[in-house]
Design a protein around this motif. Structure first.
Motif, PDB file in Angstrom:
ATOM      1  N   THR A 159       1.068   5.710  -0.279  1.00 15.89           N
ATOM      2  CA  THR A 159       0.485   7.043  -0.299  1.00 15.89           C
ATOM      3  C   THR A 159       0.942   7.687  -1.607  1.00 15.89           C
ATOM      4  N   ARG A 196      -5.018   5.428   2.456  1.00 21.06           N
ATOM      5  CA  ARG A 196      -4.797   3.992   2.331  1.00 21.06           C
ATOM      6  C   ARG A 196      -6.104   3.258   2.568  1.00 21.06           C
ATOM      7  N   VAL A 217       2.880   3.153   2.763  1.00 23.01           N
ATOM      8  CA  VAL A 217       2.106   3.505   3.958  1.00 23.01           C
ATOM      9  C   VAL A 217       2.898   3.186   5.221  1.00 23.01           C
ATOM     10  N   ASP A 240       0.840  -1.202   0.000  1.00 20.49           N
ATOM     11  CA  ASP A 240       0.000   0.000   0.000  1.00 20.49           C
ATOM     12  C   ASP A 240       0.872   1.248   0.000  1.00 20.49           C
TER      13      ASP A 240
END
Length: 363
Positions: free
Chosen positions: A18, A91, A23, A16
């Protein structure tokens, strides 16, 4: 001893991102900049979320995006100060807030609650290469807890985090001596209280947290069902429930490792989500502390499976857990007073702490 503390936990995927970073890095950057007392980033072994997308290290195509869990514990005002920054990181995933009690320095037998016989969860934070009388600290702590009759303990290896406010990140080249580890132990109140001074004498700079739990099962024996929770509080806020299953990777149920059978059946049932964390050492019940050793044909490291859901859905998940742990495993239930789930489309829940007169907080 600090009574008014919060534990902030985030669940998300390893890949994941940003806008500008992963993240995981964004969250731990916040904890490091804000000098959070203790935080740990854990890499999961398997799991799924609201979308029921399976992540597991058993399949190469899925092992590139394993679940991650970050846990931060500090005074209430310090956690509340970082909360908005953590929420602002774009997220998917889950965020929970739970009440805790932090202990450091000279440890004395704790007054765990008005009902000290109730079980408690004790988490001990140490460094990867911290030593106690020449042996690794996590081995010494597990040995002590086992000898004192604590119901179970699991050592979880962090890959990033903070220790007393200082960022400690694992690097490919380096000793990584201070990268945090967590030893999560469960036991009845009097035993936990009595072992605290011994832990204080064992560790040079002890740092621990205490939370209240219900022990539901131990090695196949049903001790209690997850407690029924009241409806919304005076402000309309509801509580959630968390189930934790402590087992061993060597335990086989229905032809597969116990935790994999559990993940499969929970996913098929429509449960909201579950995460598996693989430990490196630990024990539960009367079984001696164990972990990976050379020349073993099968892994025997401890594993922890975490399930969080609304109380009305927990009964179905517990029925599955009850069946999968019919012979082995330690199962606990906890109150989660605040939760926010995030998908691409929306957020639901919230991070204002629910309050009920029946809360069994450690005070």
């Amino acid at each position: 001893m600090i009574d008014d503390c919060l534990k902030l936990t985030t669940y998300f995927g390893e890949r994941d991102r940003t806008d500008h970073a992963f993240v995981a890095d964004a969250i731990l950057d916040v904890y490091g900049r804000r000098r959070v007392e203790t935080s740990t980033l854990l890499r999961g072994a398997a799991g799924f979320g609201v979308k029921h997308h399976l992540r597991t290290d058993r399949l190469l195509t899925l092992s590139e995006d394993l679940p991650l869990v970050s846990i931060a514990v500090d005074r209430r005002e310090r956690i509340e100060a970082v909360l908005e920054e953590v929420k602002a990181i774009r997220r998917r995933g889950l965020i929970t807030l739970e009440r805790a009690r932090m202990l450091s320095g000279a440890l004395r037998p704790a007054d765990l609650a008005a009902e000290p016989s109730l079980p408690a969860k004790l988490t001990i934070y140490v460094g990867r290469q911290q030593k106690v009388y020449g042996m690794p600290a996590h081995l010494a702590v597990c040995d002590l807890l086992h000898r004192r009759g604590i119901a179970g303990a699991t050592v979880l290896l962090g890959v990033d985090g903070t220790a007393r406010g200082e960022r400690k990140r694992a690097r490919f080249f380096g000793r990584n001596a201070d990268v945090p580890m967590m030893i999560v132990a469960v036991g009845d109140g009097p035993r936990i209280a009595r072992v605290l001074p011994e832990l204080g004498g064992l560790l040079r700079h002890p740092l621990l947290s205490l939370e209240r739990v219900t022990v539901c099962k131990r090695d196949g024996e049903l001790l209690a069902r997850p407690p029924s929770l009241p409806g919304p509080d005076a402000e309309g806020l509801r509580q959630w429930q968390k189930l934790m299953v402590f087992g061993s990777e060597g335990t086989v149920v229905d032809g597969a490792a116990q935790h994999l059978t559990l993940i499969r059946r929970l996913r098929e049932s429509g449960a909201r989500g579950a995460t598996v964390l693989r430990g490196i050492w630990g024990f539960h019940g009367d079984h001696p502390p164990h972990g990976d050793r050379l020349l073993q044909l099968r892994r025997h490291v401890p594993v922890v499976t975490i399930v969080i859901d609304r109380p009305e859905a927990i009964d179905e998940s517990f029925a599955i857990i009850d069946d999968v742990t019919r012979e082995r495993g330690l199962v606990t239930s906890e109150i989660v007073p605040a939760l926010e789930a995030i998908t691409e489309e929306r957020r639901f829940g919230g991070l204002h702490l629910a309050r009920h007169t029946s809360d069994a907080d450690i005070r």
